[in-house]
Design a protein around this motif. Structure first.
Motif, PDB file in Angstrom:
ATOM      1  N   TYR A   1       0.941  -1.254   0.217  1.00 40.84           N
ATOM      2  CA  TYR A   1      -0.191   0.176  -0.336  1.00 40.84           C
ATOM      3  C   TYR A   1       1.161   1.020   0.065  1.00 40.84           C
ATOM      4  O   TYR A   1       1.883   1.094   0.626  1.00 40.84           O
ATOM      5  CB  TYR A   1      -1.087  -0.108   1.167  1.00 40.84           C
ATOM      6  CG  TYR A   1      -0.426   0.360   2.641  1.00 40.84           C
ATOM      7  CD1 TYR A   1      -0.524   1.408   3.112  1.00 40.84           C
ATOM      8  CD2 TYR A   1       0.492  -0.403   2.942  1.00 40.84           C
ATOM      9  CE1 TYR A   1      -0.011   1.628   4.162  1.00 40.84           C
ATOM     10  CE2 TYR A   1       0.845  -0.627   4.156  1.00 40.84           C
ATOM     11  CZ  TYR A   1       0.842   0.745   4.910  1.00 40.84           C
ATOM     12  OH  TYR A   1       1.151   0.961   6.352  1.00 40.84           O
ATOM     13  N   PRO A   2       0.556   2.252  -0.074  1.00 34.34           N
ATOM     14  CA  PRO A   2       1.058   3.665  -0.489  1.00 34.34           C
ATOM     15  C   PRO A   2       2.328   4.268   0.738  1.00 34.34           C
ATOM     16  O   PRO A   2       3.172   4.638   0.369  1.00 34.34           O
ATOM     17  CB  PRO A   2       0.495   5.097  -0.339  1.00 34.34           C
ATOM     18  CG  PRO A   2      -0.740   4.057  -0.933  1.00 34.34           C
ATOM     19  CD  PRO A   2      -0.735   2.675  -0.580  1.00 34.34           C
ATOM     20  N   ASN A   3       2.402   3.608   1.857  1.00 35.50           N
ATOM     21  CA  ASN A   3       2.826   3.673   2.609  1.00 35.50           C
ATOM     22  C   ASN A   3       3.868   2.233   3.357  1.00 35.50           C
ATOM     23  O   ASN A   3       4.317   2.565   4.428  1.00 35.50           O
ATOM     24  CB  ASN A   3       2.489   4.151   4.320  1.00 35.50           C
ATOM     25  CG  ASN A   3       1.331   5.698   3.929  1.00 35.50           C
ATOM     26  OD1 ASN A   3       0.169   5.799   3.772  1.00 35.50           O
ATOM     27  ND2 ASN A   3       2.360   7.036   3.839  1.00 35.50           N
ATOM     28  N   GLY A   4       4.181   1.761   2.719  1.00 39.89           N
ATOM     29  CA  GLY A   4       4.623   0.264   2.905  1.00 39.89           C
ATOM     30  C   GLY A   4       3.564  -0.804   2.641  1.00 39.89           C
ATOM     31  O   GLY A   4       3.255  -1.280   2.082  1.00 39.89           O
TER      32      GLY A   4
ATOM     33  N   GLU B   1      -1.143  -8.457  11.569  1.00 38.97           N
ATOM     34  CA  GLU B   1      -0.105  -7.507  12.033  1.00 38.97           C
ATOM     35  C   GLU B   1      -0.374  -6.022  11.471  1.00 38.97           C
ATOM     36  O   GLU B   1       0.371  -5.266  10.276  1.00 38.97           O
ATOM     37  CB  GLU B   1       1.343  -7.839  11.134  1.00 38.97           C
ATOM     38  CG  GLU B   1       1.976  -9.064  11.048  1.00 38.97           C
ATOM     39  CD  GLU B   1       3.751  -9.028  11.639  1.00 38.97           C
ATOM     40  OE1 GLU B   1       4.866  -8.220  11.662  1.00 38.97           O
ATOM     41  OE2 GLU B   1       3.853 -10.647  11.075  1.00 38.97           O
ATOM     42  N   GLN B   2      -1.198  -6.274  12.840  1.00 45.50           N
ATOM     43  CA  GLN B   2      -1.778  -5.124  12.446  1.00 45.50           C
ATOM     44  C   GLN B   2      -0.704  -3.791  12.187  1.00 45.50           C
ATOM     45  O   GLN B   2       0.395  -3.613  12.744  1.00 45.50           O
ATOM     46  CB  GLN B   2      -2.427  -3.931  13.810  1.00 45.50           C
ATOM     47  CG  GLN B   2      -3.654  -5.537  14.119  1.00 45.50           C
ATOM     48  CD  GLN B   2      -4.342  -4.269  15.563  1.00 45.50           C
ATOM     49  OE1 GLN B   2      -4.604  -3.274  15.577  1.00 45.50           O
ATOM     50  NE2 GLN B   2      -4.200  -5.718  16.009  1.00 45.50           N
ATOM     51  N   ARG B   3      -0.676  -2.935  11.072  1.00 44.79           N
ATOM     52  CA  ARG B   3       0.192  -1.176  11.184  1.00 44.79           C
ATOM     53  C   ARG B   3       0.757  -1.013  12.522  1.00 44.79           C
ATOM     54  O   ARG B   3      -0.002  -0.626  13.052  1.00 44.79           O
ATOM     55  CB  ARG B   3      -0.536   0.213  10.300  1.00 44.79           C
ATOM     56  CG  ARG B   3      -0.190   1.254   9.470  1.00 44.79           C
ATOM     57  CD  ARG B   3      -0.296   1.871   9.144  1.00 44.79           C
ATOM     58  NE  ARG B   3      -0.928   2.039   8.437  1.00 44.79           N
ATOM     59  CZ  ARG B   3      -1.831   2.293   7.581  1.00 44.79           C
ATOM     60  NH1 ARG B   3      -2.207   4.249   6.921  1.00 44.79           N
ATOM     61  NH2 ARG B   3      -2.329   2.306   6.184  1.00 44.79           N
TER      62      ARG B   3
ATOM     63  N   SER C   1       4.956  -4.564   9.699  1.00 44.86           N
ATOM     64  CA  SER C   1       4.000  -3.718   9.443  1.00 44.86           C
ATOM     65  C   SER C   1       4.488  -2.267   9.464  1.00 44.86           C
ATOM     66  O   SER C   1       3.241  -1.473  10.625  1.00 44.86           O
ATOM     67  CB  SER C   1       2.764  -3.516   9.310  1.00 44.86           C
ATOM     68  OG  SER C   1       1.680  -4.965   9.025  1.00 44.86           O
ATOM     69  N   VAL C   2       5.497  -1.862   9.548  1.00 42.41           N
ATOM     70  CA  VAL C   2       6.478  -0.525   9.318  1.00 42.41           C
ATOM     71  C   VAL C   2       5.740   0.465   7.855  1.00 42.41           C
ATOM     72  O   VAL C   2       6.411   0.321   7.398  1.00 42.41           O
ATOM     73  CB  VAL C   2       7.832  -0.203   9.984  1.00 42.41           C
ATOM     74  CG1 VAL C   2       7.766   0.953  10.427  1.00 42.41           C
ATOM     75  CG2 VAL C   2       7.634  -1.449  11.183  1.00 42.41           C
TER      76      VAL C   2
END
Length: 308
Positions: free
Chosen positions: A27-30, A74-76, A81-82
């Motif tokens: 996704y756009p942030n990782g 693995e929640q953001r 999920s960093v």
């Protein structure tokens, strides 16, 4: 995907010994990572915190995988999920719910059963309230806040203090003041966490073995701080919109959980909620009474998966 990340993934799978598959969603942030166990009807598994490692609920995911396909997220802001950047623009309730939408879309699942513990239950309920057509059933374990209020927070804190001995309360308060003043160290922080955690379990003699399970892996405190700040900012209150979700809600809770009053409050909001209690257990019945918990969980889930 870069080789170092791939090696990390492979090593993680080898170390846990249980994950049948570790995958990710771009996704756009990782990348958003998730673990798959078993096969069959998908169950989305959400761990607590916020900021706790998904490994805290791995044993529950494995228990469910005997009959279903457990998807442990693995929640953001946790585990691998960093997001980039790692700040309030990427860590907030809306982003967390967006990730659940991404996960369902990636799995090609239109509606799913959600299992959530503590904060994970809060997130599952928030998602159900905002996207009721995407949730077929909620199975919640020792849910946390249904809204942020001074009265509920005071009850929460007082319940913790009531479950500690006098010497533990003195130690907790002393360490709290020391850490707040910025004079504490890692040992002080660890001892403070251990002391507070005593209030969350029934059998205090098991604290050290329970700590290993409760921690799972290191909690991301920055994620926790950012999410709590956002919940306050948006005036988090499920009593206002949980009614949007018409599907079944089942709660499994430890009888001695200091947060059990949240369960009773939710029952007032949604009288149709079905409650099941685990005796001799606090906030983590999956650890303190694993056999009884797993039996109850599988029994509850056999009904939950039947809803369309």
């Amino acid at each position: 995907m870069k080789i170092p990340v791939l090696l990390t993934m492979l090593l993680f799978c080898a170390l846990t010994g249980y994950a049948q598959q570790l995958d990710s969603i771009r996704y756009p942030n990782g990348y958003l990572y998730y673990h798959t166990y078993g096969s069959g009807t998908p169950i989305i598994v959400l761990s607590g915190g916020p900021g706790n490692s998904c490994l805290q609920q791995e044993e529950a995911a494995i228990a469910l995988s005997k009959q279903y396909r457990s998807i442990l997220l693995e929640q953001r802001g946790t585990g691998l999920s960093v997001p980039v950047p790692f700040d309030s623009t990427t860590i907030n309730l809306k982003a967390a719910m967006d990730d659940l939408n991404r996960l369902l879309q990636h799995l090609h699942v239109k509606r799913a059963v959600f299992y959530g513990h503590s904060w994970g239950a809060m997130l599952a309920m928030s998602f159900a309230a905002n996207y009721p057509d995407k949730v077929s059933a909620l199975v919640l374990v020792d849910p946390g806040y249904y809204k942020f209020s001074t009265d509920l927070l005071t009850t929460h804190v007082n319940n913790l203090r009531a479950r500690l001995g006098a010497s533990d309360v003195v130690l907790m308060d002393s360490l709290d003041k020391k850490l707040e003043a910025g004079h504490g160290n890692k040992a002080d922080s660890a001892l403070y966490t251990r002391t507070v955690r005593l209030a969350y379990i029934y059998n205090k003699s098991l604290i050290d073995s329970m700590m290993v399970k409760m921690n799972g892996a290191k909690t991301n405190l920055l994620m926790q701080q950012l999410m709590v700040s956002d919940l306050r900012r948006v005036h988090y209150d499920l009593s206002k919109n949980l009614f949007h979700y018409k599907g079944p809600i089942t709660i499994i809770s430890g009888n001695q959980d200091p947060l059990a009053f949240y369960t009773y409050e939710l029952k007032i909001i949604r009288p149709d909620i079905k409650l099941y209690w685990i005796q001799g257990a606090g906030h983590f019945p999956m650890f303190e009474q694993q056999s009884a918990f797993n039996q109850q969980l599988l029994s509850v889930m056999s009904t939950a998966v039947k809803y369309p």
